[in-house]
Design a protein around this motif. Structure first.
Motif, short mmCIF file in Angstrom:
data_model
loop_
_atom_site.label_atom_id
_atom_site.label_comp_id
_atom_site.label_asym_id
_atom_site.label_seq_id
_atom_site.Cartn_x
_atom_site.Cartn_y
_atom_site.Cartn_z
N UNK A 67 0.81 -1.21 0.00
CA UNK A 67 0.00 0.00 0.00
C UNK A 67 0.85 1.26 0.00
N UNK A 68 2.10 1.13 0.41
CA UNK A 68 3.06 2.23 0.34
C UNK A 68 4.45 1.64 0.41
N UNK A 69 5.48 2.46 0.41
CA UNK A 69 6.84 1.96 0.53
C UNK A 69 7.14 1.57 1.97
N UNK A 70 7.33 0.29 2.20
CA UNK A 70 7.62 -0.17 3.56
C UNK A 70 9.09 -0.54 3.74
N UNK A 71 9.86 -0.47 2.68
CA UNK A 71 11.29 -0.79 2.78
C UNK A 71 11.59 -2.21 2.32
N UNK A 72 12.84 -2.37 1.91
CA UNK A 72 13.26 -3.64 1.35
C UNK A 72 13.10 -4.81 2.33
N UNK A 73 13.37 -4.54 3.60
CA UNK A 73 13.29 -5.62 4.59
C UNK A 73 11.87 -6.17 4.66
N UNK A 74 10.89 -5.26 4.65
CA UNK A 74 9.49 -5.68 4.69
C UNK A 74 9.14 -6.44 3.41
N UNK A 75 9.70 -5.98 2.28
CA UNK A 75 9.41 -6.64 1.01
C UNK A 75 9.96 -8.07 1.00
N UNK A 76 11.17 -8.24 1.53
CA UNK A 76 11.74 -9.58 1.59
C UNK A 76 10.88 -10.47 2.50
N UNK A 77 10.46 -9.92 3.62
CA UNK A 77 9.63 -10.67 4.55
C UNK A 77 8.34 -11.13 3.86
N UNK A 78 7.69 -10.20 3.14
CA UNK A 78 6.44 -10.54 2.45
C UNK A 78 6.67 -11.65 1.43
N UNK A 79 7.76 -11.54 0.68
CA UNK A 79 8.08 -12.55 -0.33
C UNK A 79 8.30 -13.91 0.30
N UNK A 80 9.02 -13.93 1.42
CA UNK A 80 9.28 -15.21 2.09
C UNK A 80 7.98 -15.81 2.61
N UNK A 81 7.09 -14.95 3.13
CA UNK A 81 5.81 -15.45 3.64
C UNK A 81 4.97 -16.05 2.53
N UNK A 82 5.05 -15.46 1.35
CA UNK A 82 4.23 -15.97 0.24
C UNK A 82 4.81 -17.25 -0.35
N UNK A 83 6.09 -17.48 -0.14
CA UNK A 83 6.73 -18.63 -0.79
C UNK A 83 6.28 -19.93 -0.14
#
Ligand code: UDP
Ligand code: MG
Length: 308
Positions: A67-83
């Motif tokens: 929904x907005x820029x949460x930072x790379x760390x949050x993006x990595x976390x989201x990707x790992x959760x989806x995997x």
């Protein structure tokens, strides 16, 4: 599910790189079936549209958009959760992480039995001199201060097994310093040395200020030693001041010396004031993190998804 490999790619304002990295990966990993999880970290350009276009063409592309820029760390976390796959690779979208290395990474895990295979850069070509100098100093500092060792030049380009991913996901801290987290969880790690490359398109989203914040994050998230530094330094200064006080009393009472002493007074006041502010600042860093953690806010919000 036929794929065993997912590739998590955080992307912030990378509209020109999405297609490039997709094509590179397709070209390099012909024999491997893999899924790509693009995480659009609230980009202001057309990054998500590009991801969506790919997802419509290719079933192995999956995208989420914050929904907005949460930072790379949050993006990595989201990707790992989806995997969901047995193996997960994390890499940047700017082609600074050479996709051909993934073969060696997979081999390290599947054949050699490592849990994590990560890359370490041998040269910093492509980075300005000042940045690489500061970065070297940062690794020295953090490794001295913290019990969690972080290898200089270690990158956020790695493969890990499901077991490692699950361990990483168990760490629910709000301030995520992933270089530290991946080291903290342990497991058998193999380092592959790679050359680093210049970003192909766009510009690095790191400013000097954001890098400084990142460095403070790295130290404060993985070590409480700076707090002790405040205590130790405070004690030393107190002892010295006390000795000086005795000297002053002797001078006044016994030697009868009534010196103006303006310079020394100002020096001591300023020095102590500085130390106190520093100590307060250090404590503040920890308190602010405790505060954010206590609020238990989510790390990110997903606004849109594409692919499956
Ligand atoms: N990135 C992100 N969110 C941000 C900043 C960066 O997802 O707020 C992504 C970016 O798109 C890239 C990766 O993180 O895929 C690394 O960013 P960058 O190239 O700016 O960092 P550097 O390579 O200079 O460390
Ligand atoms: Mg980069």
């Amino acid at each position: 599910m036929s794929e065993i490999l997912s590739i998590v790619i955080p992307a912030y304002n990378e509209e020109n790189n999405i297609n490039l990295i997709y094509q590179e990966l397709k070209k390099e990993l012909k024999e491997i079936e893999f899924k790509i999880i693009f995480v659009d970290d609230g980009s202001k350009d057309c990054t998500y549209d590009k991801i969506q276009e790919l997802a419509e063409k290719d079933n192995n592309i999956f995208g989420i958009s914050f929904s907005r820029n949460f930072g790379k760390e949050a993006a990595i976390l989201a990707g790992l959760k989806e995997s969901k796959t047995e193996l997960v690779v994390v890499m940047d979208s700017d082609l600074q992480h050479p996709p051909e290395v993934i073969h060696e990474m997979v081999k390290g895990v599947v054949e050699e039995g490592y849990d994590i295979v990560t890359t370490k850069r041998i040269s910093r070509k492509g980075d300005p001199y000042f940045k690489s100098f500061m970065s070297k100093k940062f690794y020295k500092l953090i490794n001295r201060l913290s019990d969690t060792k972080i290898v200089d030049g270690a990158q956020d380009f790695r493969i890990m097994t499901r077991q490692v991913v699950n361990s990483v996901l168990e760490l629910d801290e709000y301030h995520r310093f992933s270089k530290g987290i991946f080291s903290w969880v342990g497991y058998d790690v193999k380092y592959i040395e790679v050359d680093s490359y210049k970003r192909i398109e766009g510009k690095s989203s790191w400013s000097f200020w954001s890098l400084s914040k990142y460095a403070i994050e790295g130290v404060v998230s993985f070590s409480t030693r700076p707090l002790r530094f405040a205590t130790v330094f405070g004690s030393i200064v107190s002892v010295l001041s006390f000795l000086y006080l005795i000297q002053v009393i002797i001078e006044v009472l016994i030697l009868g010396k009534i010196a103006p002493g303006y310079a020394s007074t100002i020096a001591v006041v300023l020095f102590l004031g500085g130390i106190q502010l520093l100590a307060l600042g250090i404590i503040g860093e920890y308190i602010s993190r405790t505060y954010m953690q206590v609020k238990k806010r989510p790390h990110y919000f997903i606004k849109k998804r594409c692919g499956k």
